[in-house]
Design a protein around this motif. Structure first.
Motif, PDB file in Angstrom:
ATOM      1  N   ASN A  33       0.852  -1.190   0.000  1.00 49.47           N
ATOM      2  CA  ASN A  33       0.000   0.000   0.000  1.00 49.47           C
ATOM      3  C   ASN A  33       0.885   1.236   0.000  1.00 49.47           C
ATOM      4  OD1 ASN A  33      -2.434  -1.308  -0.024  1.00 49.47           O
ATOM      5  ND2 ASN A  33      -2.630  -1.342   2.202  1.00 49.47           N
ATOM      6  N   VAL A  34       0.847   1.951  -1.091  1.00 48.74           N
ATOM      7  CA  VAL A  34       1.604   3.192  -1.226  1.00 48.74           C
ATOM      8  C   VAL A  34       0.644   4.260  -1.739  1.00 48.74           C
ATOM      9  CG1 VAL A  34       3.802   2.021  -1.668  1.00 48.74           C
ATOM     10  CG2 VAL A  34       2.345   2.677  -3.590  1.00 48.74           C
ATOM     11  N   THR A  35       1.087   5.492  -1.685  1.00 44.92           N
ATOM     12  CA  THR A  35       0.283   6.598  -2.187  1.00 44.92           C
ATOM     13  C   THR A  35       0.691   6.898  -3.617  1.00 44.92           C
ATOM     14  OG1 THR A  35       0.132   7.515   0.038  1.00 44.92           O
ATOM     15  CG2 THR A  35      -0.412   8.979  -1.795  1.00 44.92           C
ATOM     16  N   TRP A  36      -0.193   6.586  -4.546  1.00 47.03           N
ATOM     17  CA  TRP A  36       0.048   6.848  -5.962  1.00 47.03           C
ATOM     18  C   TRP A  36      -0.377   8.280  -6.268  1.00 47.03           C
ATOM     19  CZ3 TRP A  36       2.394   3.230  -8.992  1.00 47.03           C
ATOM     20  CH2 TRP A  36       2.427   1.926  -8.511  1.00 47.03           C
ATOM     21  N   THR A  37       0.324   8.904  -7.217  1.00 46.24           N
ATOM     22  CA  THR A  37      -0.023  10.247  -7.670  1.00 46.24           C
ATOM     23  C   THR A  37      -0.602  10.138  -9.069  1.00 46.24           C
ATOM     24  OG1 THR A  37       1.793  11.189  -6.393  1.00 46.24           O
ATOM     25  CG2 THR A  37       0.874  12.556  -8.158  1.00 46.24           C
ATOM     26  N   GLU A  38      -1.861  10.568  -9.219  1.00 49.81           N
ATOM     27  CA  GLU A  38      -2.504  10.469 -10.530  1.00 49.81           C
ATOM     28  C   GLU A  38      -2.026  11.590 -11.436  1.00 49.81           C
ATOM     29  OE1 GLU A  38      -6.820   9.686 -12.618  1.00 49.81           O
ATOM     30  OE2 GLU A  38      -6.718   9.982 -10.459  1.00 49.81           O
ATOM     31  N   ILE A  39      -1.790  11.233 -12.686  1.00 48.11           N
ATOM     32  CA  ILE A  39      -1.422  12.200 -13.711  1.00 48.11           C
ATOM     33  C   ILE A  39      -2.673  12.490 -14.531  1.00 48.11           C
ATOM     34  CG2 ILE A  39      -0.033  12.599 -15.778  1.00 48.11           C
ATOM     35  CD1 ILE A  39       2.021  10.677 -14.651  1.00 48.11           C
ATOM     36  N   SER A  40      -2.949  13.762 -14.718  1.00 51.24           N
ATOM     37  CA  SER A  40      -4.084  14.146 -15.551  1.00 51.24           C
ATOM     38  C   SER A  40      -3.733  13.846 -17.010  1.00 51.24           C
ATOM     39  CB  SER A  40      -4.356  15.643 -15.379  1.00 51.24           C
ATOM     40  OG  SER A  40      -5.296  16.078 -16.327  1.00 51.24           O
ATOM     41  N   ILE A  41      -4.519  12.974 -17.657  1.00 54.42           N
ATOM     42  CA  ILE A  41      -4.251  12.659 -19.053  1.00 54.42           C
ATOM     43  C   ILE A  41      -5.417  13.113 -19.925  1.00 54.42           C
ATOM     44  CG2 ILE A  41      -2.705  10.744 -18.547  1.00 54.42           C
ATOM     45  CD1 ILE A  41      -4.963   8.818 -19.283  1.00 54.42           C
ATOM     46  N   LYS A  42      -5.080  13.502 -21.122  1.00 53.74           N
ATOM     47  CA  LYS A  42      -6.076  13.890 -22.109  1.00 53.74           C
ATOM     48  C   LYS A  42      -6.125  12.791 -23.157  1.00 53.74           C
ATOM     49  CE  LYS A  42      -6.562  17.688 -19.932  1.00 53.74           C
ATOM     50  NZ  LYS A  42      -7.604  17.803 -18.968  1.00 53.74           N
TER      51      LYS A  42
END
Length: 134
Positions: A33-42
């Motif tokens: 369990n880690v904290t993922w960082t979401e990337i805004s994708i188009k």
């Protein structure tokens, strides 16, 4: 039965040397369990996975391309969690060397109607397949 494998989300996690995937099957891993960082994708991202036999060893190659308005510091290696529209996740990298290699391309087009988003390309080669995350 239709299978949809469109990339709907991309998340990153910076590697610190301690977090490694636990292989549960040939194509399945468990990840702490880690904290993922979401990337805004188009649009939808593009993920291609290939395999070939090289000197009697199977080599798997993953190529990810995505368009994003974000500028991401790619000086550190990341694990890449790829969310597909069918609800499954693929993992590019497993915490061991070789790490995925990412490049960022910024564009300043001639016309305002042309693409002005950053393009990130991620490549990864390993003797293990690009697994699904359990």
């Amino acid at each position: 039965m239709k299978i949809f494998k469109l990339v709907k989300s991309v998340e990153i996690y910076p590697l610190n040397g301690n977090d490694k995937a636990k292989w549960k099957d040939v194509d399945r891993v468990q990840f702490p369990n880690v904290t993922w960082t979401e990337i805004s994708i188009k649009k939808y991202g593009s993920l291609t996975i290939k395999d070939k036999l090289d000197s009697k060893t199977r080599v798997f190659t993953a190529e990810l391309q995505l368009y994003t308005p974000e500028a991401i510091n790619l000086d550190v290696p990341y694990l890449w969690r790829i969310g597909l529209v069918d609800g499954t996740y693929r993992l590019i990298g497993d915490g061991n060397r070789p790490y995925p290699v990412a490049t960022l391309t910024e564009t300043a087009p001639e016309l305002a109607t042309d693409n002005q988003l950053n393009i990130i390309n991620v490549t990864y080669s390993s003797d293990k397949t690009v697994p699904y995350i359990m």
